[in-house]
Design an enzyme around this catalytic site. Structure first.
Site, PDB file in Angstrom:
ATOM      1  N   ASP A  82       0.847  -1.194   0.000  1.00  0.00           N
ATOM      2  CA  ASP A  82       0.000   0.000   0.000  1.00  0.00           C
ATOM      3  C   ASP A  82       0.890   1.254   0.000  1.00  0.00           C
ATOM      4  OD1 ASP A  82      -2.381   1.467   0.272  1.00  0.00           O
ATOM      5  OD2 ASP A  82      -2.271   1.446   2.471  1.00  0.00           O
ATOM      6  N   HIS A  83       0.625   2.161  -0.921  1.00  0.00           N
ATOM      7  CA  HIS A  83       1.381   3.430  -1.013  1.00  0.00           C
ATOM      8  C   HIS A  83       2.896   3.220  -1.011  1.00  0.00           C
ATOM      9  CE1 HIS A  83      -2.098   6.049  -0.818  1.00  0.00           C
ATOM     10  NE2 HIS A  83      -2.556   5.330   0.195  1.00  0.00           N
ATOM     11  N   ASP A 104       3.240   4.624  -5.656  1.00  0.00           N
ATOM     12  CA  ASP A 104       2.530   5.877  -5.405  1.00  0.00           C
ATOM     13  C   ASP A 104       3.445   7.052  -5.742  1.00  0.00           C
ATOM     14  OD1 ASP A 104       1.333   8.143  -4.455  1.00  0.00           O
ATOM     15  OD2 ASP A 104       0.990   7.406  -2.421  1.00  0.00           O
ATOM     16  N   GLY A 185      -7.652   8.969   6.637  1.00  0.00           N
ATOM     17  CA  GLY A 185      -7.637   9.220   8.082  1.00  0.00           C
ATOM     18  C   GLY A 185      -8.871   9.911   8.646  1.00  0.00           C
TER      19      GLY A 185
HETATM   20  O1  G3H Z   1      -4.183   3.215   1.783  1.00  0.00           O
HETATM   21  C1  G3H Z   1      -4.912   3.069   2.772  1.00  0.00           C
HETATM   22  C2  G3H Z   1      -6.265   3.552   2.781  1.00  0.00           C
HETATM   23  O2  G3H Z   1      -6.514   4.439   1.776  1.00  0.00           O
HETATM   24  C3  G3H Z   1      -6.946   3.677   4.091  1.00  0.00           C
HETATM   25  O3  G3H Z   1      -7.601   4.900   4.311  1.00  0.00           O
HETATM   26  O4  G3H Z   1      -7.232   5.058   6.766  1.00  0.00           O
HETATM   27  O5  G3H Z   1      -8.830   6.524   5.631  1.00  0.00           O
HETATM   28  O6  G3H Z   1      -9.327   4.112   5.880  1.00  0.00           O
HETATM   29  P1  G3H Z   1      -8.310   5.159   5.708  1.00  0.00           P
HETATM   30 ZN    ZN Z   2      -4.522   5.103   0.803  1.00  0.00          ZN
END
Ligand code: G3H
Ligand code: ZN
Length: 288
Positions: A82-83, A104, A185
């Site tokens: 992720d990212h 990303d 977040g």
């Molecule tokens: O990459 C992770 C997510 O986009 C999580 O987003 O923490 O707002 O649920 P969130």
């Molecule tokens: Zn994210």
């Protein structure tokens, strides 16, 4: 069932018009909660590790934990980066056994983002591993940020559909995380999805779309997003909130407790309920 790649899973979701939950794997209890709930719900599932989680838990430990748990269940499980803002992190995850990557480059200029993303795609596709990339900027809520102000800011950094089409064509990515109104977040679901934008991006690119920051989106909006082309839905904050809330409650109720299992076990169980609830809203329950 062994690991599967995210590509198969998301193609099915795109065909069937449902969303697959991509839940952030931050520690052992959360990984257990995700995999156990997916098995109970008969839902395909994506566990994703951010660079922060990898730094915290260790790359090999995350892969080993997810692999061991995935082998025990009868549903498709994918492990995704992720990212991944770091090119080398993408290489390390590919080598460690992740079944999809994310480059990303959303903070880079368009051409630089294309160039770096392409490099990751070439490498990953050589190993039959799909790649997600980000276009536009999906910001992050600060502790003192006002929702109204944050939403105004979001409008300035959304993905432009024609650029998204060019981006997908040039990079050959498999899934697109386009900025379409969410913010990472959010502790309450106040974000507004730009549904016509999602539909246009879907129409022009054809690839499964990824919704980041989905903790900030209410159920109705999520369903509309899925109907418009969202296939992968990222959730982290809601699990963190519920996990830590339960931990605090356990400690308040039992101030003399010194057994971490008695604090973390109930936090894991509480997390399972929000994961289950999300899977039902996304429509992936029963799809495995
Ligand atoms: O990459 C992770 C997510 O986009 C999580 O987003 O923490 O707002 O649920 P969130
Ligand atoms: Zn994210």
């Amino acid at each position: 069932m062994a690991f599967v790649t995210t590509k198969e899973m998301l193609k099915e979701a795109q065909k069937g018009r449902y969303g697959i939950g991509a839940f952030n794997a931050n520690n052992m209890e959360i990984i257990q909660a995700i995999v156990e709930t997916a098995e109970e719900e008969k839902a395909p599932v994506i566990l994703q590790a951010s660079q922060g989680a990898i730094k915290y838990a260790g790359l090999d430990s995350i892969v080993a934990m997810v692999k061991v748990m995935a082998d025990k269940v009868n549903i498709p499980v994918a492990l995704h980066l992720d990212h991944g803002t770091d090119y080398y992190q993408n290489i390390k995850c590919l080598r460690a056994g992740f079944t999809s990557l994310m480059y990303d480059g959303s903070k880079l200029l368009f051409d630089e983002n294309v160039g770096m993303t392409k490099k990751v795609v070439e490498m990953a596709h050589a190993c039959d591993i799909p790649v997600e990339a980000e276009l536009g900027q999906i910001g992050k809520m600060g502790d003192s940020d006002e929702p109204g102000v944050a939403l105004e800011k979001v409008k300035e950094s959304m993905a432009v559909p024609e650029e998204a089409a060019k981006f997908v064509e040039l990079t050959e990515i498999d899934f697109l995380a386009a900025a379409v109104g969410t913010i990472h977040g959010c502790r309450t679901p106040f974000a507004k999805l730009d549904i016509p934008r999602i539909e246009k991006i879907r129409e022009l690119t054809g690839v499964p779309l990824v919704l980041h920051g989905a903790s900030g989106v209410n159920d109705n909006e999520v369903r509309k997003g899925i109907a418009a082309g969202i296939c992968k839905i990222n959730i982290d904050t809601r699990i963190r909130m519920i996990f830590t809330k339960k931990m605090k409650e356990m400690l308040e109720e039992n101030p003399n407790q010194i057994d971490p299992r008695k604090i973390l076990g109930p936090a894991k169980d509480a997390s399972k309920e929000i994961i289950r609830d999300r899977m039902r809203v996304f429509g992936c329950s029963g799809k495995a």
